[in-house]
Scaffold this motif. Sequence first.
Motif, PDB file in Angstrom:
ATOM      1  N   TYR A 160       0.836  -1.198   0.000  1.00  0.00           N
ATOM      2  CA  TYR A 160       0.000   0.000   0.000  1.00  0.00           C
ATOM      3  C   TYR A 160       0.874   1.253   0.000  1.00  0.00           C
ATOM      4  O   TYR A 160       2.054   1.222   0.336  1.00  0.00           O
ATOM      5  CB  TYR A 160      -0.934   0.011   1.207  1.00  0.00           C
ATOM      6  CG  TYR A 160      -0.239  -0.024   2.542  1.00  0.00           C
ATOM      7  CD1 TYR A 160       0.088   1.154   3.218  1.00  0.00           C
ATOM      8  CD2 TYR A 160       0.097  -1.233   3.140  1.00  0.00           C
ATOM      9  CE1 TYR A 160       0.728   1.123   4.450  1.00  0.00           C
ATOM     10  CE2 TYR A 160       0.733  -1.279   4.369  1.00  0.00           C
ATOM     11  CZ  TYR A 160       1.047  -0.096   5.015  1.00  0.00           C
ATOM     12  OH  TYR A 160       1.693  -0.135   6.223  1.00  0.00           O
TER      13      TYR A 160
ATOM     14  N   GLU B  95      -2.914  14.902  -7.569  1.00  0.00           N
ATOM     15  CA  GLU B  95      -3.532  13.620  -7.893  1.00  0.00           C
ATOM     16  C   GLU B  95      -2.758  12.851  -8.953  1.00  0.00           C
ATOM     17  O   GLU B  95      -2.761  11.617  -8.964  1.00  0.00           O
ATOM     18  CB  GLU B  95      -4.979  13.834  -8.352  1.00  0.00           C
ATOM     19  CG  GLU B  95      -5.911  14.258  -7.228  1.00  0.00           C
ATOM     20  CD  GLU B  95      -7.378  14.219  -7.636  1.00  0.00           C
ATOM     21  OE1 GLU B  95      -7.678  13.578  -8.660  1.00  0.00           O
ATOM     22  OE2 GLU B  95      -8.208  14.821  -6.934  1.00  0.00           O
TER      23      GLU B  95
ATOM     24  N   TRP C 214      -0.375  10.477  -7.303  1.00  0.00           N
ATOM     25  CA  TRP C 214      -0.861   9.467  -6.367  1.00  0.00           C
ATOM     26  C   TRP C 214      -0.429   8.058  -6.761  1.00  0.00           C
ATOM     27  O   TRP C 214       0.036   7.286  -5.935  1.00  0.00           O
ATOM     28  CB  TRP C 214      -2.394   9.524  -6.295  1.00  0.00           C
ATOM     29  CG  TRP C 214      -2.920  10.639  -5.443  1.00  0.00           C
ATOM     30  CD1 TRP C 214      -2.208  11.675  -4.908  1.00  0.00           C
ATOM     31  CD2 TRP C 214      -4.279  10.834  -5.043  1.00  0.00           C
ATOM     32  NE1 TRP C 214      -3.021  12.518  -4.202  1.00  0.00           N
ATOM     33  CE2 TRP C 214      -4.303  12.027  -4.255  1.00  0.00           C
ATOM     34  CE3 TRP C 214      -5.454  10.155  -5.264  1.00  0.00           C
ATOM     35  CZ2 TRP C 214      -5.487  12.515  -3.695  1.00  0.00           C
ATOM     36  CZ3 TRP C 214      -6.625  10.632  -4.709  1.00  0.00           C
ATOM     37  CH2 TRP C 214      -6.640  11.813  -3.937  1.00  0.00           C
ATOM     38  N   THR C 215      -0.616   7.729  -8.010  1.00  0.00           N
ATOM     39  CA  THR C 215      -0.375   6.341  -8.439  1.00  0.00           C
ATOM     40  C   THR C 215       0.937   6.172  -9.204  1.00  0.00           C
ATOM     41  O   THR C 215       1.182   5.101  -9.768  1.00  0.00           O
ATOM     42  CB  THR C 215      -1.534   5.864  -9.338  1.00  0.00           C
ATOM     43  OG1 THR C 215      -1.599   6.706 -10.496  1.00  0.00           O
ATOM     44  CG2 THR C 215      -2.847   5.906  -8.592  1.00  0.00           C
TER      45      THR C 215
ATOM     46  N   LEU D  85      -4.065   2.170  -2.559  1.00  0.00           N
ATOM     47  CA  LEU D  85      -3.825   3.563  -2.210  1.00  0.00           C
ATOM     48  C   LEU D  85      -4.598   3.899  -0.939  1.00  0.00           C
ATOM     49  O   LEU D  85      -5.791   3.580  -0.830  1.00  0.00           O
ATOM     50  CB  LEU D  85      -4.287   4.454  -3.365  1.00  0.00           C
ATOM     51  CG  LEU D  85      -3.674   5.840  -3.512  1.00  0.00           C
ATOM     52  CD1 LEU D  85      -2.178   5.739  -3.764  1.00  0.00           C
ATOM     53  CD2 LEU D  85      -4.355   6.574  -4.670  1.00  0.00           C
TER      54      LEU D  85
ATOM     55  N   ALA E 151      -8.211   2.804  -2.307  1.00  0.00           N
ATOM     56  CA  ALA E 151      -8.425   2.602  -3.740  1.00  0.00           C
ATOM     57  C   ALA E 151      -7.508   1.493  -4.230  1.00  0.00           C
ATOM     58  O   ALA E 151      -6.375   1.359  -3.761  1.00  0.00           O
ATOM     59  CB  ALA E 151      -8.174   3.889  -4.517  1.00  0.00           C
TER      60      ALA E 151
ATOM     61  N   VAL F  72      -5.250  -0.110  -7.180  1.00  0.00           N
ATOM     62  CA  VAL F  72      -4.482   0.426  -8.303  1.00  0.00           C
ATOM     63  C   VAL F  72      -3.847  -0.715  -9.098  1.00  0.00           C
ATOM     64  O   VAL F  72      -3.264  -1.642  -8.525  1.00  0.00           O
ATOM     65  CB  VAL F  72      -3.378   1.394  -7.812  1.00  0.00           C
ATOM     66  CG1 VAL F  72      -2.535   1.889  -8.984  1.00  0.00           C
ATOM     67  CG2 VAL F  72      -3.992   2.565  -7.057  1.00  0.00           C
TER      68      VAL F  72
ATOM     69  N   GLU G 186      -0.770   1.786 -12.606  1.00  0.00           N
ATOM     70  CA  GLU G 186      -0.843   3.219 -12.323  1.00  0.00           C
ATOM     71  C   GLU G 186      -2.235   3.815 -12.565  1.00  0.00           C
ATOM     72  O   GLU G 186      -2.395   5.020 -12.689  1.00  0.00           O
ATOM     73  CB  GLU G 186       0.202   3.998 -13.137  1.00  0.00           C
ATOM     74  CG  GLU G 186       1.644   3.624 -12.795  1.00  0.00           C
ATOM     75  CD  GLU G 186       2.661   4.548 -13.430  1.00  0.00           C
ATOM     76  OE1 GLU G 186       2.276   5.376 -14.283  1.00  0.00           O
ATOM     77  OE2 GLU G 186       3.856   4.475 -13.075  1.00  0.00           O
ATOM     78  N   GLU G 187      -3.247   2.974 -12.627  1.00  0.00           N
ATOM     79  CA  GLU G 187      -4.620   3.450 -12.789  1.00  0.00           C
ATOM     80  C   GLU G 187      -5.458   3.023 -11.601  1.00  0.00           C
ATOM     81  O   GLU G 187      -5.356   1.879 -11.140  1.00  0.00           O
ATOM     82  CB  GLU G 187      -5.251   2.899 -14.072  1.00  0.00           C
ATOM     83  CG  GLU G 187      -4.757   3.541 -15.342  1.00  0.00           C
ATOM     84  CD  GLU G 187      -5.623   3.175 -16.532  1.00  0.00           C
ATOM     85  OE1 GLU G 187      -6.843   2.965 -16.328  1.00  0.00           O
ATOM     86  OE2 GLU G 187      -5.089   3.082 -17.639  1.00  0.00           O
ATOM     87  N   ILE G 188      -6.287   3.936 -11.102  1.00  0.00           N
ATOM     88  CA  ILE G 188      -7.208   3.597 -10.018  1.00  0.00           C
ATOM     89  C   ILE G 188      -8.385   2.825 -10.621  1.00  0.00           C
ATOM     90  O   ILE G 188      -9.093   3.325 -11.488  1.00  0.00           O
ATOM     91  CB  ILE G 188      -7.703   4.859  -9.295  1.00  0.00           C
ATOM     92  CG1 ILE G 188      -6.537   5.525  -8.547  1.00  0.00           C
ATOM     93  CG2 ILE G 188      -8.821   4.511  -8.318  1.00  0.00           C
ATOM     94  CD1 ILE G 188      -6.923   6.813  -7.836  1.00  0.00           C
TER      95      ILE G 188
ATOM     96  N   PRO H 247     -12.141   3.098  -6.740  1.00  0.00           N
ATOM     97  CA  PRO H 247     -11.906   4.214  -5.823  1.00  0.00           C
ATOM     98  C   PRO H 247     -12.874   4.177  -4.639  1.00  0.00           C
ATOM     99  O   PRO H 247     -13.854   3.429  -4.630  1.00  0.00           O
ATOM    100  CB  PRO H 247     -12.175   5.436  -6.694  1.00  0.00           C
ATOM    101  CG  PRO H 247     -13.242   4.968  -7.642  1.00  0.00           C
ATOM    102  CD  PRO H 247     -12.985   3.487  -7.877  1.00  0.00           C
TER     103      PRO H 247
END
Length: 497
Positions: free
Chosen positions: A391, A400, A403-404, A412, A424, A426, A429-431, A434
């Motif tokens: 995490y 933002e 973030w990833t 996250l 969230a 991930v 690199e994409e949420i 959420p």
Amino acid sequence: MLLRVILSQDDIRRITIDNMPETVIGLHLMLKNKLGLEGDLVVQFQDPEFANELCNLSCMSELPKDKVTLKVYSKNLESYHTDSTLDTASLTTSSEESFSPNASRPRQLPQPFNIPTFSFDVELKLRHGNEAFHKDGTLLDVSKDTKSDILDKIAEAIYVHNPYPTREEYDLVSQALVEKHPCLREPGSVSGWYCWKFSLKFKMGNFRQKLRLAGCPELKINSRSPGTPGKGKLKRARKSEVNFLPDIPEGKTQRSLEEERTEMVTEMKKRKIDWQQIKEMMTSTFSLRRKQIVEDEPPVADVRARWPALFSERQIEAEFARLTSVDLKGSLFAGLDKYLLRFLEVFRARSGLVELNSLLSTLDNDSSNQRQRAVVLMGLPYYLKDVAKLYKKVQVTDAEEDWTKGMAVGILMVEQNNDRVCFAVVLEEEIIFPSLSDFPTAVALLMGLLFALNIDYPRGLRYTFEVIQKVLMDIGGGQCSALLQQAFIHQGLAEPK
């Protein structure tokens, strides 16, 4: 107690139990471990009060004292909840059917392995050979045809459980063969079965090739065109999936399934989605989706564009059930609660790990069950010395777009002034999911995504995900790494399979 266990007409086993479980549930768990079964069990016994007719077992006191005949079979759950209906036509159990190359099956061999019954003439030769061996130690002179018949039958029996056996499983089967038929022992060999092992490996390769040519999708996917350089990654079930690459359902074609997929994309764009229709179409198109994901290995973004319904929480749970016949959240949460106190005890014994001490200290202010679950999951990478993090903490005020950054797989944790706002999931690199309320739910959905998208566990978190899958969720626990054996099973954190 002596048990005669009937799994099918051609699979009847004899088991001796020193300490019989006190409950029916305990008996189910024991039978799963002994016989390598998956899913819910139905156990029947021959009731002497009704002329030995079969009756469902509801209480252990109903069983005779010394020996009993049981009829055992698995049943697939049609639904774990309202949104995860299984395709029961494609998930029939091996104990209720004859050999089928594409039948759903557990991905590990039962221990002990049950050597099948061979053809009448081979069985006759083996019976006479075993009698001679027990009389004066004479070994059977095995002809080429007899050996081929033996290997063919064993290869078929292995494939029912696992098309790609491990080295240890080849050892297990070869040893079981010479134990049942000692006249087949190899002269001059310490183990007595070493050459049988290598013969069996070659036979399994030939057997897979025959099924591949016959069109078995799970094996056909690994065939290479002539002149193709190198040896690609073997595409097979690596997480003990029981329905890894199914056939297209009868009455359907790839074209008709593609049309259903297009309809689903349109439905998912509507303001009011018909989730019942989505559920039915996702079940119907399961084989097409698996074919595209396993064969093409597309990026997560491409899968999301083609199969948007898959990235809903309800359908990730349903897809996980289709793949494993296991309830996603239910299995993880049940496993956590089962081992919760023992995990925390072992974590506290590692007083030298600052990260574990920091996590354990949070229980001083909040010792709820949900918080204890989260602490166990967060602490696993530190306890197992995995090099990556499960995490990542970010603040609401952080940019933002950062973030990833650098997160291939993980969760996250969004905070505001050290107060947790949400979690969230991930990937690449994409949420994906959420605004989740708790960490254990986020871990469950992350596991569901890794299974559904056929993504390998990241090397830096290999042991963490292995524990989550094999210990907590009890999926494929019969094949554990040496580190897991030492760190958990030997310390009583999990039962040996």
